[in-house]
Motif scaffolding. Structure first.
Motif, PDB file in Angstrom:
ATOM      1  N   GLN A   1      33.979  54.282  92.005  1.00 44.67           N
ATOM      2  CA  GLN A   1      33.028  53.343  91.274  1.00 44.67           C
ATOM      3  C   GLN A   1      31.444  53.941  91.767  1.00 44.67           C
ATOM      4  N   GLU A   2      31.292  54.447  92.736  1.00 48.85           N
ATOM      5  CA  GLU A   2      29.766  54.700  93.221  1.00 48.85           C
ATOM      6  C   GLU A   2      29.448  55.653  91.903  1.00 48.85           C
ATOM      7  N   LYS A   3      30.207  56.425  91.167  1.00 46.24           N
ATOM      8  CA  LYS A   3      29.736  57.476  89.971  1.00 46.24           C
ATOM      9  C   LYS A   3      28.996  56.349  89.202  1.00 46.24           C
ATOM     10  N   PHE A   4      29.234  54.906  89.178  1.00 45.81           N
ATOM     11  CA  PHE A   4      28.768  54.122  88.280  1.00 45.81           C
ATOM     12  C   PHE A   4      27.772  52.865  88.721  1.00 45.81           C
ATOM     13  N   PHE A   5      27.383  53.110  89.797  1.00 48.60           N
ATOM     14  CA  PHE A   5      26.300  52.286  90.387  1.00 48.60           C
ATOM     15  C   PHE A   5      25.039  52.297  89.620  1.00 48.60           C
ATOM     16  N   ASP A   6      24.164  51.691  89.850  1.00 49.18           N
ATOM     17  CA  ASP A   6      22.956  51.419  89.221  1.00 49.18           C
ATOM     18  C   ASP A   6      22.054  52.872  89.060  1.00 49.18           C
ATOM     19  N   ILE A   7      22.049  53.449  90.161  1.00 43.53           N
ATOM     20  CA  ILE A   7      21.231  54.670  90.285  1.00 43.53           C
ATOM     21  C   ILE A   7      21.632  55.813  89.555  1.00 43.53           C
ATOM     22  N   PRO A   8      22.964  56.174  89.863  1.00 45.82           N
ATOM     23  CA  PRO A   8      23.569  57.409  89.251  1.00 45.82           C
ATOM     24  C   PRO A   8      23.990  57.116  87.753  1.00 45.82           C
ATOM     25  N   ALA A   9      23.985  55.814  87.148  1.00 48.15           N
ATOM     26  CA  ALA A   9      24.252  55.521  85.877  1.00 48.15           C
ATOM     27  C   ALA A   9      22.816  55.406  85.197  1.00 48.15           C
ATOM     28  N   SER A  10      21.821  55.407  85.846  1.00 52.41           N
ATOM     29  CA  SER A  10      20.698  55.021  85.096  1.00 52.41           C
ATOM     30  C   SER A  10      20.152  55.909  84.213  1.00 52.41           C
ATOM     31  N   SER A  11      20.681  57.321  84.411  1.00 53.67           N
ATOM     32  CA  SER A  11      19.976  58.450  83.640  1.00 53.67           C
ATOM     33  C   SER A  11      21.292  58.932  82.569  1.00 53.67           C
ATOM     34  N   LEU A  12      22.043  58.145  82.360  1.00 50.73           N
ATOM     35  CA  LEU A  12      23.361  58.101  81.478  1.00 50.73           C
ATOM     36  C   LEU A  12      23.249  57.290  80.278  1.00 50.73           C
ATOM     37  N   THR A  13      23.635  57.907  79.201  1.00 49.84           N
ATOM     38  CA  THR A  13      23.583  56.877  77.864  1.00 49.84           C
ATOM     39  C   THR A  13      24.828  56.121  78.031  1.00 49.84           C
ATOM     40  N   PRO A  14      25.122  55.022  77.158  1.00 48.79           N
ATOM     41  CA  PRO A  14      26.360  54.254  77.102  1.00 48.79           C
ATOM     42  C   PRO A  14      27.428  55.305  76.873  1.00 48.79           C
ATOM     43  N   LYS A  15      27.308  55.953  75.758  1.00 47.43           N
ATOM     44  CA  LYS A  15      28.207  57.016  75.269  1.00 47.43           C
ATOM     45  C   LYS A  15      28.930  57.866  76.367  1.00 47.43           C
ATOM     46  N   GLN A  16      27.831  58.698  77.060  1.00 49.76           N
ATOM     47  CA  GLN A  16      28.204  59.233  78.289  1.00 49.76           C
ATOM     48  C   GLN A  16      28.798  58.499  79.320  1.00 49.76           C
ATOM     49  N   ILE A  17      28.566  57.434  79.748  1.00 51.02           N
ATOM     50  CA  ILE A  17      29.373  56.518  80.579  1.00 51.02           C
ATOM     51  C   ILE A  17      30.831  56.410  80.194  1.00 51.02           C
ATOM     52  N   ARG A  18      30.909  55.949  78.771  1.00 48.36           N
ATOM     53  CA  ARG A  18      32.227  55.787  78.329  1.00 48.36           C
ATOM     54  C   ARG A  18      33.121  57.049  78.271  1.00 48.36           C
ATOM     55  N   GLU A  19      32.451  58.105  77.987  1.00 45.25           N
ATOM     56  CA  GLU A  19      33.176  59.531  78.047  1.00 45.25           C
ATOM     57  C   GLU A  19      33.731  59.615  79.541  1.00 45.25           C
ATOM     58  N   GLN A  20      32.760  59.512  80.496  1.00 45.02           N
ATOM     59  CA  GLN A  20      33.323  59.652  81.816  1.00 45.02           C
ATOM     60  C   GLN A  20      34.377  58.685  82.272  1.00 45.02           C
ATOM     61  N   LEU A  21      34.269  57.515  81.872  1.00 46.62           N
ATOM     62  CA  LEU A  21      35.239  56.598  82.157  1.00 46.62           C
ATOM     63  C   LEU A  21      36.814  56.854  81.516  1.00 46.62           C
ATOM     64  N   ALA A  22      36.591  57.435  80.519  1.00 47.30           N
ATOM     65  CA  ALA A  22      37.988  57.775  79.696  1.00 47.30           C
ATOM     66  C   ALA A  22      38.572  58.886  80.359  1.00 47.30           C
ATOM     67  N   ASP A  23      37.495  59.918  80.491  1.00 42.72           N
ATOM     68  CA  ASP A  23      38.134  61.259  81.379  1.00 42.72           C
ATOM     69  C   ASP A  23      38.641  61.095  82.656  1.00 42.72           C
ATOM     70  N   LEU A  24      38.427  59.867  83.433  1.00 45.10           N
ATOM     71  CA  LEU A  24      38.794  59.713  84.704  1.00 45.10           C
ATOM     72  C   LEU A  24      40.325  59.069  84.595  1.00 45.10           C
ATOM     73  N   ALA A  25      40.742  58.718  83.505  1.00 50.13           N
ATOM     74  CA  ALA A  25      42.025  58.086  82.949  1.00 50.13           C
ATOM     75  C   ALA A  25      42.978  59.465  82.970  1.00 50.13           C
ATOM     76  N   GLN A  26      42.348  60.500  82.925  1.00 50.68           N
ATOM     77  CA  GLN A  26      43.568  61.816  82.358  1.00 50.68           C
ATOM     78  C   GLN A  26      44.692  62.124  83.297  1.00 50.68           C
ATOM     79  N   PRO A  27      44.032  62.190  84.584  1.00 50.62           N
ATOM     80  CA  PRO A  27      45.433  62.237  85.462  1.00 50.62           C
ATOM     81  C   PRO A  27      46.345  61.220  85.467  1.00 50.62           C
ATOM     82  N   VAL A  28      46.215  59.999  85.136  1.00 50.81           N
ATOM     83  CA  VAL A  28      46.970  58.727  84.968  1.00 50.81           C
ATOM     84  C   VAL A  28      47.656  58.724  83.925  1.00 50.81           C
ATOM     85  N   ILE A  29      47.138  58.952  82.575  1.00 48.55           N
ATOM     86  CA  ILE A  29      47.728  58.796  81.284  1.00 48.55           C
ATOM     87  C   ILE A  29      47.873  59.574  80.441  1.00 48.55           C
ATOM     88  N   GLY A  30      47.314  61.145  80.846  1.00 51.98           N
ATOM     89  CA  GLY A  30      47.403  62.362  80.142  1.00 51.98           C
ATOM     90  C   GLY A  30      46.648  62.300  78.832  1.00 51.98           C
TER      91      GLY A  30
END
Length: 203
Positions: A100-129
């Motif tokens: 969750q800390e990767k998506f706190f206000d300051i770390p996420a402030s320099s990312l675009t919505p698309k970049q945030i969504r990409e990171q969140l999807a990539d976090l799922a890779q070890p879980v769902i393939g």
């Protein structure tokens, strides 16, 4: 205490259990993280195979808080994984809270919505393939009108409407049989929950 069918992975235990324990969680809330760790590791087995099986069911409610800019994106990702790999929903929730800390206000402030969504999807890779990750990314892609949302926007709206309907403000908020259990703390462990259930579970 109702839950629309498309969100059934958010229900833990026997749907016919007479008692209902609800948790309103925000994936970027540190107190939600603390509470979910107990829910996942202690309460989940208790209501699925332990002494409260068939007596208490748990419903997880997604409760994005608007003062955290990236909160909506984390909940969108959770709903996309729920749809792509429903059996992995709770495991991915654990991953979201752990990161969750990767998506706190300051770390996420320099990312675009698309970049945030990409990171969140990539976090799922070890879980769902890999294949399911691509499905998640597709679900999180805007495809309709310029302001039409994603494929999981309606599910997100449902969760927000439930929170508003029940006047939920903070996370985590806990309800037992439809009423707010204000005495429940995110720091509760086995001893506190045992005392709580001993006084509340009557069926």
């Amino acid at each position: 205490m109702a839950l629309q069918p498309s969100l059934s992975p958010l229900l833990i235990g026997n749907p016919s259990a007479p008692h209902t324990l609800e948790f309103y969680y925000d994936f970027v809330c540190p107190f939600s993280r603390k509470s979910y760790n107990t829910t996942y590791n202690y309460l989940r087995p208790l209501v699925t195979e332990g002494k409260l099986a068939n007596r208490v069911k748990i419903i997880l409610r997604l409760h994005p808080q608007p003062w955290h800019g990236s909160s909506t994106f984390t909940h969108e990702a959770a709903l996309a994984v729920l749809r792509a790999a429903p059996e992995k929903t709770l495991e991915y929730f654990q991953v979201l809270f752990e990161n969750q800390e990767k998506f706190f206000d300051i770390p996420a402030s320099s990312l675009t919505p698309k970049q945030i969504r990409e990171q969140l999807a990539d976090l799922a890779q070890p879980v769902i393939g890999d294949a399911k990750v691509e499905q998640v990314k597709d679900l999180l892609t805007h495809k309709t009108t310029p302001n039409g949302g994603t494929a999981v926007t309606d599910d997100l709206k449902y969760n927000i409407k439930v929170s508003r309907h029940n006047s939920i403000h903070v996370s985590p908020t806990v309800l037992f049989d439809g009423l707010i259990a204000a005495d429940v703390s995110s720091s509760w462990q086995e001893a506190e929950w045992t005392k709580f259930f001993d006084s509340k579970v009557t069926a």
